[in-house]
Design a protein around this motif. Structure first.
Motif, short mmCIF file in Angstrom:
data_model
loop_
_atom_site.label_atom_id
_atom_site.label_comp_id
_atom_site.label_asym_id
_atom_site.label_seq_id
_atom_site.Cartn_x
_atom_site.Cartn_y
_atom_site.Cartn_z
N ALA A 115 60.44 39.10 30.24
CA ALA A 115 61.02 39.48 31.52
C ALA A 115 62.55 39.52 31.49
O ALA A 115 63.18 39.25 30.47
N LYS A 116 63.12 39.87 32.62
CA LYS A 116 64.58 39.94 32.74
C LYS A 116 65.17 38.54 32.87
O LYS A 116 64.47 37.61 33.28
N GLY A 142 63.14 38.65 27.78
CA GLY A 142 62.51 39.59 26.86
C GLY A 142 63.46 40.54 26.16
O GLY A 142 63.01 41.47 25.48
N TYR A 143 64.75 40.30 26.32
CA TYR A 143 65.74 41.20 25.73
C TYR A 143 66.36 40.56 24.50
O TYR A 143 67.33 39.80 24.58
N PHE A 144 65.77 40.87 23.36
CA PHE A 144 66.27 40.31 22.10
C PHE A 144 65.91 41.27 20.97
O PHE A 144 64.90 41.94 21.01
N THR A 166 56.31 40.50 27.22
CA THR A 166 57.23 41.60 26.90
C THR A 166 56.52 42.95 26.90
O THR A 166 57.12 43.96 26.57
N GLY A 167 55.23 42.97 27.27
CA GLY A 167 54.47 44.20 27.30
C GLY A 167 53.97 44.59 25.92
O GLY A 167 54.54 44.18 24.91
N GLY A 188 49.66 37.15 25.07
CA GLY A 188 50.49 38.19 25.65
C GLY A 188 50.00 38.50 27.06
O GLY A 188 48.82 38.75 27.25
N ILE A 189 50.93 38.48 28.03
CA ILE A 189 50.50 38.61 29.43
C ILE A 189 51.31 39.63 30.22
O ILE A 189 51.41 39.53 31.45
#
Length: 250
Positions: A115-116, A142-144, A166-167, A188-189
């Motif tokens: 997520a953000k 989730g931004y990496f 993270t989809g 994973g969710i």
């Protein structure tokens, strides 16, 4: 998939789904967590099945999971069309909430990735308030690009559960690559962090009961309409699989 092979499964376009109830499945997971058995769970809906059908590498990846559950009414309908019904739908979000509640009762620990940044920060507040006896081993948005820092932190904290939101296909690839960092439940969710924080509103219970959550999401987020186009393709593939099955008798 050695673990799932010990349980009854239903094959949907080559993807084996465990055939059980949510309650029974939760008991399986609780025992494995208590026994510190490394466990990889995939929550798959028709979109994921179709993506796997079109991307063999991803299909092979998710087949390494210990369990694949039927997250989506489309999977339930597909199983019925193939005359191999699954016992019930097991949504990733419902499973996520049940595991948090159980983890709180059992004083377990969990690590959250996805997520953000503002959502993961809000998630921490909600988990602390709602599940005070569940230890938050760590969090990361989730931004990496490089996951080494996250994985090293998971290895250091050794959580009982790791939730990656993270989809697909990113979350399953992350889990497959890094699950040896902790003998935990890895799952994973998708967008569950957005839902639990209220960033995205879940469908009212009446919509859930008639299995129209997908329609509610489209009404609230018209941009998702393109994702519905996968459903006719999915059902056509199911019909073809049924026809092929009737011809071969298998």
């Amino acid at each position: 998939m050695t673990t799932q092979a010990n349980h009854q499964t239903v094959s949907i376009l080559g993807i084996p789904f465990i055939n059980t109830s949510q309650t029974a499945f939760e008991q399986i997971l609780y025992k494995r967590i208590n026994d510190q058995q490394n466990t990889f769970v995939v929550t798959a809906n028709p979109e994921i099945v179709m993506y796997a059908h079109e991307h063999p590498d991803y299909a092979n990846l998710i087949k390494t999971a210990d369990f694949i559950v039927a997250d989506g009414i489309g999977i339930v309908i597909g199983a019925k069309l193939l005359e191999t019904p699954v016992e019930e739908r097991i949504t990733g979000y419902d499973l996520f909430e049940s595991l948090l509640k159980w983890g709180d009762q059992q004083h377990k620990s969990a690590y959250f990735v996805g997520a953000k940044p503002q959502v993961i920060q809000k998630l921490q507040e909600i988990v602390r308030n709602r599940y005070p006896h569940l230890t938050i081993a760590g969090t990361h948005d989730g931004y990496f690009d490089d996951d080494n820092q996250i994985v090293n932190d998971i290895r250091r904290t050794s959580p009982d559960m790791v939730f990656v939101a993270t989809g697909y296909p990113k979350q399953e690839a992350f889990i497959k690559k890094n699950r040896d960092a902790s003998n935990a439940l890895w799952m994973g969710i998708g967008g569950s962090f957005d839902v639990i924080t209220g960033t995205v509103k879940r469908a009212p219970i009446t919509w859930q009961k008639i299995h129209l959550e997908w329609l509610y999401r489209v009404v609230k987020e018209p941009a998702r309409i393109g994702r519905l186009l996968v459903l006719p393709k999915y059902l056509l593939k199911i019909i073809k699989q049924r026809y092929s099955k009737s011809l071969t008798g298998k």
